[in-house]
Design a protein around this motif. Structure first.
Motif, mmCIF file in Angstrom:
data_model
loop_
_atom_site.group_PDB
_atom_site.id
_atom_site.type_symbol
_atom_site.label_atom_id
_atom_site.label_comp_id
_atom_site.label_asym_id
_atom_site.label_seq_id
_atom_site.Cartn_x
_atom_site.Cartn_y
_atom_site.Cartn_z
ATOM 1 N N ALA A 201 0.931 -1.136 -0.075
ATOM 2 C CA ALA A 201 -0.260 -0.105 -0.006
ATOM 3 C C ALA A 201 0.730 1.204 -0.029
ATOM 4 O O ALA A 201 1.872 1.220 0.472
ATOM 5 N N TYR A 202 0.434 2.437 -0.769
ATOM 6 C CA TYR A 202 1.152 3.596 -0.664
ATOM 7 C C TYR A 202 0.292 4.581 -0.374
ATOM 8 O O TYR A 202 -0.797 4.606 -0.684
ATOM 9 N N SER A 203 0.811 5.706 0.116
ATOM 10 C CA SER A 203 0.223 7.084 0.933
ATOM 11 C C SER A 203 1.169 8.088 0.951
ATOM 12 O O SER A 203 2.372 7.852 1.356
ATOM 13 N N ASP A 204 0.549 9.236 1.154
ATOM 14 C CA ASP A 204 1.368 10.398 1.446
ATOM 15 C C ASP A 204 0.977 10.953 2.665
ATOM 16 O O ASP A 204 1.545 12.096 3.234
ATOM 17 N N SER A 205 0.096 10.349 3.325
ATOM 18 C CA SER A 205 -0.732 10.948 4.379
ATOM 19 C C SER A 205 -0.789 10.143 5.848
ATOM 20 O O SER A 205 -1.147 9.003 5.647
ATOM 21 N N ALA A 206 -0.495 10.807 6.867
ATOM 22 C CA ALA A 206 -0.953 10.263 7.966
ATOM 23 C C ALA A 206 -2.090 9.549 8.379
ATOM 24 O O ALA A 206 -2.325 8.658 8.830
ATOM 25 N N ASN A 207 -2.987 10.003 7.697
ATOM 26 C CA ASN A 207 -4.459 9.639 7.711
ATOM 27 C C ASN A 207 -4.530 8.302 7.426
ATOM 28 O O ASN A 207 -5.539 7.418 7.412
ATOM 29 N N ASP A 208 -3.482 7.630 6.575
ATOM 30 C CA ASP A 208 -3.699 6.094 5.856
ATOM 31 C C ASP A 208 -2.953 5.519 6.836
ATOM 32 O O ASP A 208 -2.550 4.193 6.455
ATOM 33 N N ILE A 209 -2.298 5.824 7.955
ATOM 34 C CA ILE A 209 -1.672 4.854 8.817
ATOM 35 C C ILE A 209 -2.354 3.795 9.143
ATOM 36 O O ILE A 209 -1.818 2.528 9.024
ATOM 37 N N PRO A 210 -3.548 3.630 9.381
ATOM 38 C CA PRO A 210 -4.402 2.310 9.673
ATOM 39 C C PRO A 210 -4.317 1.493 8.426
ATOM 40 O O PRO A 210 -4.136 0.290 8.591
ATOM 41 N N MET A 211 -4.575 2.011 7.207
ATOM 42 C CA MET A 211 -4.546 1.300 5.915
ATOM 43 C C MET A 211 -2.876 0.753 5.834
ATOM 44 O O MET A 211 -2.873 -0.506 5.699
ATOM 45 N N LEU A 212 -2.000 1.659 5.953
ATOM 46 C CA LEU A 212 -0.607 0.939 5.426
ATOM 47 C C LEU A 212 -0.323 0.069 6.783
ATOM 48 O O LEU A 212 0.461 -1.101 6.420
ATOM 49 N N SER A 213 -0.901 0.152 7.793
ATOM 50 C CA SER A 213 -0.314 -0.866 9.010
ATOM 51 C C SER A 213 -0.984 -2.244 8.738
ATOM 52 O O SER A 213 -0.602 -3.170 9.331
ATOM 53 N N LEU A 214 -2.031 -2.319 7.568
ATOM 54 C CA LEU A 214 -2.637 -3.733 7.313
ATOM 55 C C LEU A 214 -1.718 -4.553 6.581
ATOM 56 O O LEU A 214 -2.021 -5.798 6.516
ATOM 57 N N VAL A 215 -0.880 -4.210 5.804
ATOM 58 C CA VAL A 215 0.057 -4.782 4.607
ATOM 59 C C VAL A 215 1.344 -5.166 4.982
ATOM 60 O O VAL A 215 1.864 -4.550 5.831
ATOM 61 N N GLY A 216 1.765 -5.815 4.467
ATOM 62 C CA GLY A 216 3.191 -6.614 4.513
ATOM 63 C C GLY A 216 4.275 -5.493 3.910
ATOM 64 O O GLY A 216 5.277 -5.349 4.422
ATOM 65 N N THR A 217 3.973 -4.405 2.864
ATOM 66 C CA THR A 217 4.754 -3.715 2.433
ATOM 67 C C THR A 217 4.220 -2.197 2.123
ATOM 68 O O THR A 217 3.610 -1.943 1.141
#
Length: 129
Positions: free
Chosen positions: A55-71
């Motif tokens: 998962a890719y993001s530029d925002s701390a708002n997406d930390i929950p999403m980024l925390s779900l994936v292996g990369t």
């Protein structure tokens, strides 16, 4: 998704009545925790192993999403995401101009790092000239 040639997409859905937007949303906005929940539900429904996903993001708002994936990858991250990514060993990619990177990272690296960064930018410009 169809326009981009993708097999699907998730997003906040705007309500329409007879082909006209009402200004209302259908369900919750896919933001923060709600985005992570929607992705987890999709992964469960499709039998996806999120540990094997990116998962890719530029925002701390997406930390929950980024925390779900292996990369998880922070791309041109805001300050809070950059800090979180570094603390957690996530990949950080910054493709902004060197001047912008210096402006963003200067408070974190201090004066010595700033001088080095400015010198690097000047050297790169001299090589291009």
């Amino acid at each position: 998704a169809e326009h981009l040639g993708l097999s699907g997409a998730l997003g906040t859905v705007s309500e329409q009545e007879h082909g006209v937007y009402t200004g209302n949303l259908v369900g919750r906005p896919l933001h923060g925790e709600a985005k992570a929940e929607a992705i987890a539900e999709l992964a469960d429904r499709e039998g996806l192993d999120l540990a094997r996903c990116s998962a890719y993001s530029d925002s701390a708002n997406d930390i929950p999403m980024l925390s779900l994936v292996g990369t998880p990858v922070a791309v041109n991250p805001d300050r809070a995401l950059r800090q979180h990514a570094r603390r957690n060993g996530w990949t950080v990619r910054d493709y902004r101009t060197a001047r912008r990177v210096v402006k963003i990272t200067a408070p974190a690296v201090g004066a010595a790092g700033l001088v080095t960064a400015v010198g690097t930018v000047a050297a790169r410009r001299a090589l291009r000239a």
